[in-house]
Enzyme design. Structure first.
Site, PDB file in Angstrom:
ATOM      1  N   GLN A   1       0.844  -1.198   0.000  1.00 58.90           N
ATOM      2  CA  GLN A   1       0.000   0.000   0.000  1.00 58.90           C
ATOM      3  C   GLN A   1       0.878   1.247   0.000  1.00 58.90           C
ATOM      4  OE1 GLN A   1      -3.283  -0.542   3.118  1.00 58.90           O
ATOM      5  NE2 GLN A   1      -1.875  -2.199   3.551  1.00 58.90           N
TER       6      GLN A   1
ATOM      7  N   HIS B   1      -1.713   1.214  -4.109  1.00 54.33           N
ATOM      8  CA  HIS B   1      -2.143   2.597  -3.862  1.00 54.33           C
ATOM      9  C   HIS B   1      -1.325   3.591  -4.681  1.00 54.33           C
ATOM     10  CE1 HIS B   1      -4.140   1.410   0.225  1.00 54.33           C
ATOM     11  NE2 HIS B   1      -4.807   0.990  -0.827  1.00 54.33           N
TER      12      HIS B   1
ATOM     13  N   CYS C   1      -1.616  12.631 -16.060  1.00 55.24           N
ATOM     14  CA  CYS C   1      -2.497  13.766 -16.336  1.00 55.24           C
ATOM     15  C   CYS C   1      -3.768  13.652 -15.503  1.00 55.24           C
ATOM     16  CB  CYS C   1      -2.843  13.793 -17.820  1.00 55.24           C
ATOM     17  SG  CYS C   1      -4.001  15.124 -18.217  1.00 55.24           S
TER      18      CYS C   1
ATOM     19  N   CYS D   1      -5.600  12.565 -20.181  1.00 54.86           N
ATOM     20  CA  CYS D   1      -5.577  12.899 -21.612  1.00 54.86           C
ATOM     21  C   CYS D   1      -4.857  11.840 -22.439  1.00 54.86           C
ATOM     22  CB  CYS D   1      -4.940  14.272 -21.832  1.00 54.86           C
ATOM     23  SG  CYS D   1      -3.135  14.237 -21.724  1.00 54.86           S
TER      24      CYS D   1
ATOM     25  N   GLY E   1       2.664  -4.469   9.069  1.00 55.08           N
ATOM     26  CA  GLY E   1       2.548  -3.030   9.298  1.00 55.08           C
ATOM     27  C   GLY E   1       1.378  -2.352   8.633  1.00 55.08           C
ATOM     28  N   THR E   2       0.197  -2.964   8.728  1.00 56.15           N
ATOM     29  CA  THR E   2      -0.971  -2.253   8.218  1.00 56.15           C
ATOM     30  C   THR E   2      -2.122  -2.355   9.213  1.00 56.15           C
ATOM     31  OG1 THR E   2      -2.570  -2.031   6.415  1.00 56.15           O
ATOM     32  CG2 THR E   2      -1.614  -4.218   6.716  1.00 56.15           C
ATOM     33  N   SER E   3      -2.902  -1.264   9.277  1.00 58.72           N
ATOM     34  CA  SER E   3      -3.994  -1.213  10.260  1.00 58.72           C
ATOM     35  C   SER E   3      -5.281  -1.814   9.707  1.00 58.72           C
ATOM     36  CB  SER E   3      -4.242   0.238  10.671  1.00 58.72           C
ATOM     37  OG  SER E   3      -4.741   0.955   9.561  1.00 58.72           O
TER      38      SER E   3
ATOM     39  N   ASN F   1       3.135  -6.922  13.501  1.00 60.33           N
ATOM     40  CA  ASN F   1       2.663  -5.578  13.856  1.00 60.33           C
ATOM     41  C   ASN F   1       2.877  -5.406  15.362  1.00 60.33           C
ATOM     42  OD1 ASN F   1       0.937  -3.223  14.319  1.00 60.33           O
ATOM     43  ND2 ASN F   1       0.002  -3.691  12.345  1.00 60.33           N
ATOM     44  N   PRO F   2       3.322  -4.240  15.816  1.00 64.09           N
ATOM     45  CA  PRO F   2       3.447  -4.053  17.263  1.00 64.09           C
ATOM     46  C   PRO F   2       2.095  -3.910  17.957  1.00 64.09           C
ATOM     47  CG  PRO F   2       4.239  -2.103  16.081  1.00 64.09           C
ATOM     48  CD  PRO F   2       3.835  -3.098  15.045  1.00 64.09           C
TER      49      PRO F   2
HETATM   50  N1  APR Z   1       6.616  -2.314  12.228  1.00 60.67           N
HETATM   51  C1  APR Z   1       5.442  -2.882  11.859  1.00 60.67           C
HETATM   52  N2  APR Z   1       4.254  -2.261  11.977  1.00 60.67           N
HETATM   53  C2  APR Z   1       4.244  -1.029  12.501  1.00 60.67           C
HETATM   54  C3  APR Z   1       5.413  -0.373  12.920  1.00 60.67           C
HETATM   55  C4  APR Z   1       6.642  -1.067  12.775  1.00 60.67           C
HETATM   56  N3  APR Z   1       7.797  -0.533  13.151  1.00 60.67           N
HETATM   57  N4  APR Z   1       5.066   0.864  13.404  1.00 60.67           N
HETATM   58  C5  APR Z   1       3.730   0.965  13.266  1.00 60.67           C
HETATM   59  N5  APR Z   1       3.219  -0.175  12.734  1.00 60.67           N
HETATM   60  C6  APR Z   1       1.827  -0.494  12.412  1.00 60.67           C
HETATM   61  C7  APR Z   1       0.793   0.228  13.246  1.00 60.67           C
HETATM   62  O1  APR Z   1       0.550  -0.485  14.455  1.00 60.67           O
HETATM   63  C8  APR Z   1      -0.407   0.213  12.302  1.00 60.67           C
HETATM   64  O2  APR Z   1      -1.149  -1.003  12.449  1.00 60.67           O
HETATM   65  O3  APR Z   1       1.593  -0.049  11.091  1.00 60.67           O
HETATM   66  C9  APR Z   1       0.226   0.229  10.915  1.00 60.67           C
HETATM   67  C10 APR Z   1       0.089   1.550  10.184  1.00 60.67           C
HETATM   68  O4  APR Z   1      -1.273   1.792   9.933  1.00 60.67           O
HETATM   69  P1  APR Z   1      -1.744   3.021   9.016  1.00 60.67           P
HETATM   70  O5  APR Z   1      -1.081   4.270   9.481  1.00 60.67           O
HETATM   71  O6  APR Z   1      -3.240   2.993   9.000  1.00 60.67           O
HETATM   72  O7  APR Z   1      -1.153   2.675   7.582  1.00 60.67           O
HETATM   73  P2  APR Z   1      -1.715   1.694   6.469  1.00 60.67           P
HETATM   74  O8  APR Z   1      -2.403   0.517   7.060  1.00 60.67           O
HETATM   75  O9  APR Z   1      -0.622   1.442   5.507  1.00 60.67           O
HETATM   76  O10 APR Z   1      -2.785   2.625   5.786  1.00 60.67           O
HETATM   77  C11 APR Z   1      -3.445   2.133   4.653  1.00 60.67           C
HETATM   78  O11 APR Z   1      -4.572   4.162   4.202  1.00 60.67           O
HETATM   79  O12 APR Z   1      -4.384   6.454   4.248  1.00 60.67           O
HETATM   80  C12 APR Z   1      -4.401   5.345   3.457  1.00 60.67           C
HETATM   81  O13 APR Z   1      -3.579   5.084   1.309  1.00 60.67           O
HETATM   82  C13 APR Z   1      -3.160   5.219   2.633  1.00 60.67           C
HETATM   83  O14 APR Z   1      -1.881   3.258   2.066  1.00 60.67           O
HETATM   84  C14 APR Z   1      -2.522   3.950   3.133  1.00 60.67           C
HETATM   85  C15 APR Z   1      -3.720   3.189   3.652  1.00 60.67           C
END
Ligand code: APR
Length: 272
Positions: free
Chosen positions: A107, A125, A133, A137, A208-210, A234-235
């Site tokens: 992402q 993403h 553009c 276009c 590392g994604t929420s 994920n932490p």
């Molecule tokens: N290692 C692993 N995970 C981590 C670390 C780390 N050092 N630090 C933070 N995190 C985790 C957090 O606990 C959280 O779950 O990374 C996650 C970040 O979450 P978001 O900030 O929501 O990012 P993401 O999930 O990538 O967001 C998705 O949302 O805003 C849009 O398009 C944007 O691509 C993005 C999408």
């Protein structure tokens, strides 16, 4: 490493099936790039504060292209100054070990996977390296022009605007990123390719994604329903951790990407 995780990874390694890695902003946190829902905070326009969910929209771009570009040029500068970390490097080793059994779905638009050396990557993403553009276009993807380092408050100059003008139709160029009021597609964001990879995966490794966006959650649920292995790094607790904990072949590897990924990829057969 936890014995349950070690057994799961050993089992996955023996099966020699396809592995999909899904990354979010957390993998780049240890490179100094703020996560989205962390403390990056709002953006001030005049006397109003905007959240990323409001700035990163097509409708905001139509109302205030200067402001939206100012925000992106600042963020892109932060990405350009950052360096890939041990988490990105671990995924490069995994790709080298697995070859065409490996797919990375990210992402992140920060380009750090590519700069670390990953090649089999779907940027669902978009990617800060390119612009296109805004009026579609037909000019295609163009390299993001090089801008000198910027502060958060720096307004666009006439020269910035010239660089952000479509060379074909003279309208605005836009960042090659998926906005909150737009849809995933195959052409720009590899929607079908990412889903196909998920349908074939024997292991989904989420990092590392929420879980706040649509396609990543769809990928997680698809893999869970198919009974493929699911490991979440994920932490913090998050929806992928819940899916992994419910799955008979799942594990929540709590910790940061740099702490956990090197041992996980080594257990999957990628030497350090
Ligand atoms: N290692 C692993 N995970 C981590 C670390 C780390 N050092 N630090 C933070 N995190 C985790 C957090 O606990 C959280 O779950 O990374 C996650 C970040 O979450 P978001 O900030 O929501 O990012 P993401 O999930 O990538 O967001 C998705 O949302 O805003 C849009 O398009 C944007 O691509 C993005 C999408």
């Amino acid at each position: 490493m936890d014995q349950k995780l070690a057994t799961l990874l050993e089992d996955t390694r023996r099966r020699q099936g396809p592995v999909v890695v899904l990354t979010g902003a957390g993998i780049s946190a240890e490179s100094g790039i703020p996560t989205f829902r962390g403390e990056e905070g709002y953006w001030v326009v005049g006397s109003r504060n905007y959240m990323p969910q409001e700035m990163a929209t097509h409708s905001m771009f139509e109302q205030a292209p200067d402001e939206v570009w100012r925000w992106y040029l600042y963020r892109f500068g932060v990405c350009r100054d950052a360096q890939p970390n041990a988490g990105h490097a671990a995924l490069v080793r995994l790709e080298r070990a697995l070859g065409d059994r490996f797919t990375l779905v990210t992402q992140n638009i920060d380009g750090l996977h590519r700069r670390a050396g990953s090649q089999r990557v779907y940027c669902i993403h978009g990617d800060a390296a390119w612009v296109r553009c805004a009026a579609e276009c037909g000019v295609g993807l163009l390299d993001l022009p090089r801008f000198p380092p910027r502060t958060r408050d720096q307004p666009l100059t006439a020269e910035d605007r010239r660089q952000l003008t479509c060379p074909r139709c003279g309208g605005w160029l836009r960042p090659h990123v998926l906005w909150f009021d737009e849809y995933y597609d195959e052409e720009h964001y590899r929607l079908e390719s990412a889903l196909r990879a998920a349908r074939g995966a024997d292991l989904l490794l989420v990092v590392g994604t929420s879980g706040a966006t649509n396609l990543p959650m769809q990928i997680g649920e698809l893999v869970y329903m198919r009974g493929a292995a699911l490991v979440d790094v994920n932490p913090e607790e998050n929806p992928f951790a819940e899916l992994a904990e419910r799955s008979p072949r799942g594990h929540f590897a709590r910790g940061s990407a740099c702490e956990r990924l090197p041992e996980i990829v080594a257990a999957l057969g990628a030497e350090g």
